[in-house]
Design an enzyme around this catalytic site. Structure first.
Site, PDB file in Angstrom:
ATOM      1  N   HIS A 174       0.844  -1.185   0.000  1.00  0.00           N
ATOM      2  CA  HIS A 174       0.000   0.000   0.000  1.00  0.00           C
ATOM      3  C   HIS A 174       0.886   1.245   0.000  1.00  0.00           C
ATOM      4  O   HIS A 174       2.103   1.145   0.170  1.00  0.00           O
ATOM      5  CB  HIS A 174      -0.940   0.009   1.228  1.00  0.00           C
ATOM      6  CG  HIS A 174      -0.246   0.108   2.550  1.00  0.00           C
ATOM      7  ND1 HIS A 174      -0.106  -0.954   3.408  1.00  0.00           N
ATOM      8  CD2 HIS A 174       0.356   1.151   3.156  1.00  0.00           C
ATOM      9  CE1 HIS A 174       0.544  -0.571   4.489  1.00  0.00           C
ATOM     10  NE2 HIS A 174       0.839   0.711   4.361  1.00  0.00           N
TER      11      HIS A 174
HETATM   12  P1  TYD Z   1      -2.237  -4.058   7.692  1.00  0.00           P
HETATM   13  O1  TYD Z   1      -2.534  -2.671   7.232  1.00  0.00           O
HETATM   14  O2  TYD Z   1      -2.771  -5.196   6.891  1.00  0.00           O
HETATM   15  O3  TYD Z   1      -0.652  -4.245   7.832  1.00  0.00           O
HETATM   16  P2  TYD Z   1       0.466  -4.152   6.685  1.00  0.00           P
HETATM   17  O4  TYD Z   1      -0.105  -3.363   5.556  1.00  0.00           O
HETATM   18  O5  TYD Z   1       1.578  -3.410   7.323  1.00  0.00           O
HETATM   19  O6  TYD Z   1       0.854  -5.518   6.294  1.00  0.00           O
HETATM   20  O7  TYD Z   1      -2.716  -4.179   9.197  1.00  0.00           O
HETATM   21  C1  TYD Z   1      -3.028  -5.411   9.810  1.00  0.00           C
HETATM   22  C2  TYD Z   1      -4.164  -5.196  10.805  1.00  0.00           C
HETATM   23  O8  TYD Z   1      -3.766  -4.355  11.870  1.00  0.00           O
HETATM   24  C3  TYD Z   1      -5.377  -4.556  10.177  1.00  0.00           C
HETATM   25  O9  TYD Z   1      -6.511  -5.225  10.717  1.00  0.00           O
HETATM   26  C4  TYD Z   1      -5.370  -3.143  10.665  1.00  0.00           C
HETATM   27  C5  TYD Z   1      -4.656  -3.239  11.995  1.00  0.00           C
HETATM   28  N1  TYD Z   1      -3.852  -2.056  12.338  1.00  0.00           N
HETATM   29  C6  TYD Z   1      -4.259  -1.248  13.390  1.00  0.00           C
HETATM   30  O10 TYD Z   1      -5.292  -1.496  14.041  1.00  0.00           O
HETATM   31  N2  TYD Z   1      -3.493  -0.177  13.722  1.00  0.00           N
HETATM   32  C7  TYD Z   1      -2.371   0.127  13.051  1.00  0.00           C
HETATM   33  O11 TYD Z   1      -1.687   1.127  13.403  1.00  0.00           O
HETATM   34  C8  TYD Z   1      -1.961  -0.706  11.948  1.00  0.00           C
HETATM   35  C9  TYD Z   1      -0.711  -0.410  11.169  1.00  0.00           C
HETATM   36  C10 TYD Z   1      -2.736  -1.785  11.631  1.00  0.00           C
END
Ligand code: TYD
Length: 133
Positions: A49
């Site tokens: 992303h």
């Molecule tokens: P995600 O955005 O999929 O992580 P990445 O893109 O880094 O692989 O996030 C995984 C899960 O964690 C998703 O359910 C959203 C949650 N999350 C939060 O609640 N707070 C945060 O600050 C972040 C980064 C993720």
């Protein structure tokens, strides 16, 4: 594409190492949020992303991983394997994190609170976003 990697000052002595990170001294923004990933499954690619306005510093505080940065025109792969190195990831930058060692802990310092509206999770949408940048 310019990659900005910070080398933080380790305060080492006979007891071991310590790294301190302060906003506007070591980190170029107000740190509103810290999160970290661990127990990442081998072959997983995280991230995939970009952010509309969020800035981040990524620090692999244990183990190693690789970061692919893509500004829509160029890609760079940056290995992170030192707990005193930080990779700056600006807004409008597609990022993927992969090749995590089993013991990797990837810490992220973020300039904003979590807000799904700041995410661009579709690559074509990202390319459209940077056109208008
Ligand atoms: P995600 O955005 O999929 O992580 P990445 O893109 O880094 O692989 O996030 C995984 C899960 O964690 C998703 O359910 C959203 C949650 N999350 C939060 O609640 N707070 C945060 O600050 C972040 C980064 C993720």
């Amino acid at each position: 594409m310019q990659v900005v990697k910070y080398v933080f000052q380790p305060h080492g002595d006979e007891r071991g190492q310590l790294v301190a990170l302060e906003e506007f001294k070591d980190i170029p923004f107000t740190i509103k949020r810290v999160y970290y990933m661990y127990d990442t499954i081998a072959d997983v690619v995280r991230g995939k992303h970009a952010h509309k306005s969020l800035e981040q510093i990524l620090v692999c505080i244990h183990g190693s991983c690789k970061i692919r940065l893509d500004n829509g025109r160029e890609q760079k792969i940056i290995p992170l394997e030192k707990p005193y190195e930080g990779l700056y990831v600006p807004n409008a930058m597609w990022r993927e994190m992969y090749d995590f060692s089993p013991d990797a802990v990837l810490m992220v310092l973020a300039s904003e609170l979590y807000d799904e509206r700041d995410y661009i999770r579709d690559y074509d949408e990202f390319l459209e976003f940077i056109q208008g940048d």
